[in-house]
Scaffold this active site. Structure first.
Site, PDB file in Angstrom:
ATOM      1  CG  HIS A   1      -2.026  -1.255  -6.889  1.00  0.00           C
ATOM      2  ND1 HIS A   1      -2.376  -1.697  -5.449  1.00  0.00           N
ATOM      3  CD2 HIS A   1      -1.875  -2.167  -7.576  1.00  0.00           C
ATOM      4  CE1 HIS A   1      -3.534  -2.128  -6.329  1.00  0.00           C
ATOM      5  NE2 HIS A   1      -3.187  -2.693  -7.305  1.00  0.00           N
TER       6      HIS A   1
ATOM      7  CG  ASP B   1      -4.128  -0.632  -2.795  1.00  0.00           C
ATOM      8  OD1 ASP B   1      -3.320  -0.661  -2.759  1.00  0.00           O
ATOM      9  OD2 ASP B   1      -4.998  -0.339  -3.669  1.00  0.00           O
TER      10      ASP B   1
ATOM     11  CB  SER C   1      -5.614  -3.841  -8.755  1.00  0.00           C
ATOM     12  OG  SER C   1      -4.874  -4.915  -7.973  1.00  0.00           O
TER      13      SER C   1
END
Length: 848
Positions: free
Chosen positions: A258, A183, A622
């Site tokens: 994220h 990620d 996600s």
């Protein structure tokens, strides 16, 4: 810890190399050619394919009974002490490049050795062609780009009284399991990843051998017994000249947000207070709060990422000894070639599956159209996004007794007080006009306004696409309101923003955002009709509109859920770039993915509304994928010898088909007004259904698949033999028979084209005690289905073969769905979804 500064050395070397001229001279004296990154795979098998052939699967069973009732083929070799193979393979790669590209300029970025045997190299197209012609080289693929695709969800999933309880409570849930996250990195200072919140011992699993990079952004001590590994991979991005080491951080540190968010969803610590904009929204927990985290940063805020870096990250994660890989990323395009399965990332993950690593991937946020799926292969567990029952409802009551609903994580005004509404466009100072500042209505600069008009009143501002693009922010409008002593903010939706879906946004002053253009018109009509003006000058003499904001800090848990979100990518699974349908069910499952609270990087910039906060509310597939990664850790903890396909099976067969009100799970069908455009979800919307974590820990039966099954499937694709050889180094001739996707022993049956009739077999294995099962089914429309046997008794460790007979009863190209149910007398229930796309009966036409 030698070598931990290697990536920084790579950054410096690449930068110097690029400055010296990134164009390579070819031998024939022709003009310079532009270079590109290519992923080169060699024919010799990678390291992971050795280690005693990974304890050959055939050794698991003896006389039909597993040696351990919880043991199913998990071909992991956890003793990764032999690191010499890595340097040896790298030397082989270097030698090949020197021999093929003698005297020419090139730059090797990575040597892959664990999951695939190959390397990433920056060369010209002609040099790539030279490499492809070498007998040692199996495949040369052009690098491609990829992109990034909770306080309450543990309760919504029933973990405290269910799966956590079975694991001994949240303080042990997931312990001993390592989840690897590919990620945007992680913020190691976040309390969600601290290792000192419990008095229980918390040893690093012995099978893990990863390291933590040490950089200025990620100093020594960043890792601990919770966060046990951290690296970053950016060589491909650097060669393109788009990597900014200060903005993107040449370290595992998360400058986006994220990666921190997804890691905490799966494995964040339990009971971490969620405080945003000064308001408390409860306590957060990951799905497996005692699982360990290892981070492989390969995506970045400014540009996403590239396959060469992602493959390097996956290869390293597998070598380090992670048990689960979580990928909240998808490719930017469908892989070219004869099948979508043949791409460097999916093929590396095939080797990961062979090594016993369970991989979870986000389905993608490209829904709701059919065939929008961005995760393709049957050895990857693909997760779509669903809602959960918590909503934050905000509303404004107008002076004419009309109530308008909106969003906004903000407090309300005083309940008994109606406050005057003042539009920003009617409160400008003498130096400001709409002509000089066409965006002044977005309330971004307090110096544009006359405070006398605004002080103590509700300021009306416009919410336009500029907020979505980050050109304007709610935070700046809040600062404007504070500077002008406004009592609160009311945002109306710009009429040019059609169908935009808005998540709740935190505000540190009373406020509301009205996301509906129609409701925004109601507000503005009331406001304008209440203005009093001088009849001669038309100047406003009184702001007559009043309102009260109720506030949106209190959560409501009565929402009907789950439902498949409009953005969640849908099946059928596209088999190739021509959008032919694969005989594979995608997505595999849905999980909470909408409005998810989770940890946020202190320097995260992915959402401007949460900059500087410790937590953020985000939506997307996600967010759904790490829910499954964490729940898979609980399964792996209980069944340590489960294969990846066994974990996939128990998640799928126990999934729920109904919402919290007992009705069918619904799927949103449109981007605009999605709640007004929904219908019952099909397997191509939700896969097997909505995850049921507690039931997955007691599944009764499992469907298991082996690496050889996947190879037989790949070899069964028309014209695939050379591609399979290129990627795996294995010859399809060594497989006596091939199968198609329908024949894989998956916990679902998908038939892209039913030509008259077909028999499909499935094999189940009992991991519980002796039990008798009855079989029921519903047939897809236009298809006759029969299952044999209709009843069977099965002892622990035994296998049972089910024969499923399909007969087309009509000609149709409209997909229809059914289901097989297995009902055990000890309470185990398994659901197997059926999907038939094209149906062809006997040809009734005759030639004259």
């Amino acid at each position: 810890m030698e070598g931990i500064y290697l990536e920084h050395l790579v950054v410096m070397v690449l930068s110097l190399w690029l400055l010296s001229g990134a164009l390579c001279q070819v031998d024939d004296g022709s003009d310079n050619e532009t270079t590109a990154v290519y992923i080169v795979t060699l024919k010799q098998a990678p390291t992971s394919h050795y280690y005693g052939e990974l304890r050959k699967n055939a050794n698991v069973f003896k006389h039909g009974v597993p040696r351990n009732p919880n043991q199913f083929h998990n071909p992991r070799d956890n003793s990764r002490s032999n690191r010499s193979s890595s340097s040896y393979v790298a030397r082989v790669h270097d030698s090949l490049l020197r021999r093929v590209l003698r005297g020419e300029k090139y730059l090797k970025l990575y040597s892959y050795h664990y999951l695939i045997n190959g390397f990433a190299v920056l060369v010209t197209p002609e040099q790539a062609s030279k490499l492809s012609r070498r007998r040692e080289v199996a495949n040369v693929a052009l690098d491609f780009s990829v992109r990034t695709a909770t306080t309450h969800t543990p309760q919504f999933l029933g973990l405290p009284q269910g799966a956590w309880f079975q694991a001994g409570g949240y303080e042990t849930a997931g312990e001993g399991i390592v989840i690897g996250f590919v990620d945007t990195g992680i913020d190691p200072t976040h309390p969600s990843f601290s290792d000192d919140i419990s008095l229980h011992s918390y040893p690093v699993p012995s099978h893990f051998s990863g390291i933590c990079e040490v950089t200025r952004d990620f100093p020594s001590g960043s890792c601990n017994r919770k966060l046990i590994g951290a690296r970053h991979f950016a060589a491909s991005a650097i060669t393109r000249g788009i990597f900014n080491s200060s903005q993107d951080y040449a370290s595992p540190f998360d400058g986006d947000g994220h990666g921190t968010h997804t890691a905490s969803i799966a494995a964040g610590n339990h009971g971490i207070p969620v405080i945003v904009a000064g308001h408390c929204f409860g306590n957060a927990s990951g799905m497996a709060p005692r699982a360990h985290v290892s981070v492989y940063k390969a995506l970045y805020k400014g540009f996403g990422g590239f396959a060469a870096d992602v493959v390097a990250a996956i290869d390293q994660a597998a070598q380090d000894g992670v048990d689960i890989v979580s990928l909240s990323i998808t490719p930017n395009r469908r892989p070219p070639g004869i099948a979508t399965f043949f791409n460097p990332i999916d093929m590396a993950l095939l080797s990961a599956a062979k090594a016993g690593i369970f991989t979870v991937q986000a389905a993608g946020n490209t829904g709701p159209s059919p065939k929008s799926m961005s995760s393709f292969s049957p050895w990857i567990f693909t997760v779509g996004a669903a809602s959960h029952d918590r909503v934050y409802s905000n509303s404004i009551i107008l002076g004419n007794n009309v109530t308008i609903h909106g969003v906004g994580l903000a407090s309300g005004t005083h309940e008994d007080t109606m406050l005057t509404l003042v539009s920003a466009l009617h409160a400008l100072n003498n130096e400001t006009t709409v002509t000089t500042d066409m965006y002044v209505g977005e309330c971004q600069d307090s110096s544009s306004f006359n405070q006398d008009f605004i002080e103590g009143n509700l300021l009306i501002c416009s919410y336009s696409i500029r907020f979505v693009l980050g050109l304007s922010t709610i935070e700046q409008a809040v600062e404007t309101a504070k500077n002008l002593s406004a009592a609160g903010l009311v945002f109306y939706m710009d009429p040019f923003v059609i169908g935009f879906q808005l998540n709740p946004i935190p505000m540190s002053v009373p406020g509301i955002i009205i996301p509906s253009p129609d409701d925004s018109k109601v507000l503005l009509q009331y406001y304008n009709s209440s203005l009093e003006r001088n009849e001669t000058t038309k100047q406003i003499t009184k702001f007559g509109a009043v309102a009260s904001i109720l506030g949106g800090l209190e959560a409501n848990y009565s929402n009907s859920a789950p439902k498949v979100m409009f953005y969640s990518a849908r099946g059928p699974d596209p088999e190739d770039s021509f959008l032919n349908d694969a005989d594979i069910l995608k997505p595999n499952l849905i999980a909470p993915g909408n409005s998810i609270w989770a940890a946020w990087s202190s320097l995260g910039t992915d959402s401007v509304e949460f900059q500087g906060e410790n937590f953020a509310m985000m939506s997307g597939t996600s967010m759904a994928a790490p829910h499954i990664a964490g729940l898979a850790a609980l399964i792996k903890q209980k069944f340590p010898s489960f294969s990846p396909s066994a974990i996939a099976s128990v998640l799928s067969t126990t999934a729920s088909l109904y919402d919290n009100n007992g009705g069918p799970i619904m799927a949103q069908r449109a981007y605009a007004n999605p709640d007004l455009n929904q219908s019952p979800a099909t397997p191509f919307d939700m896969g097997s259904g909505f995850v049921n974590a507690t039931a997955a820990l007691d599944p009764g039966l499992i469907f298991d698949s082996r690496y050889d099954d996947y190879m037989s499937f790949l070899c069964g694709i028309n014209g695939s033999s050379p591609v399979v050889l290129n990627y795996t180094g294995q010859n399809c001739l060594s497989y006596n028979s091939t199968i198609n996707g329908t024949d894989l022993n998956l916990p679902s049956i998908t038939i892209a084209k039913l030509n008259q009739s077909r028999t499909v077999q499935r094999s189940v294995t009992n991991i519980a005690g002796n039990e008798t099962y009855k079989v029921g089914w519903s047939s897809p429309y236009g298809v006759s289905v029969k299952v044999a046997p209709t009843c069977f008794s099965i002892a622990g460790g035994e296998r049972q073969v089910l024969n499923v007979f399909f007969d087309a009863t009509m000609n149709s190209s409209t997909t229809s769905y059914g289901r097989i149910g297995l009902f055990g007398d000890k309470g185990h229930i398994l659901n197997i979804p059926l999907s038939v796309i094209v149906k062809v009966t006997y040809n009734t036409t005759t030639n004259g």
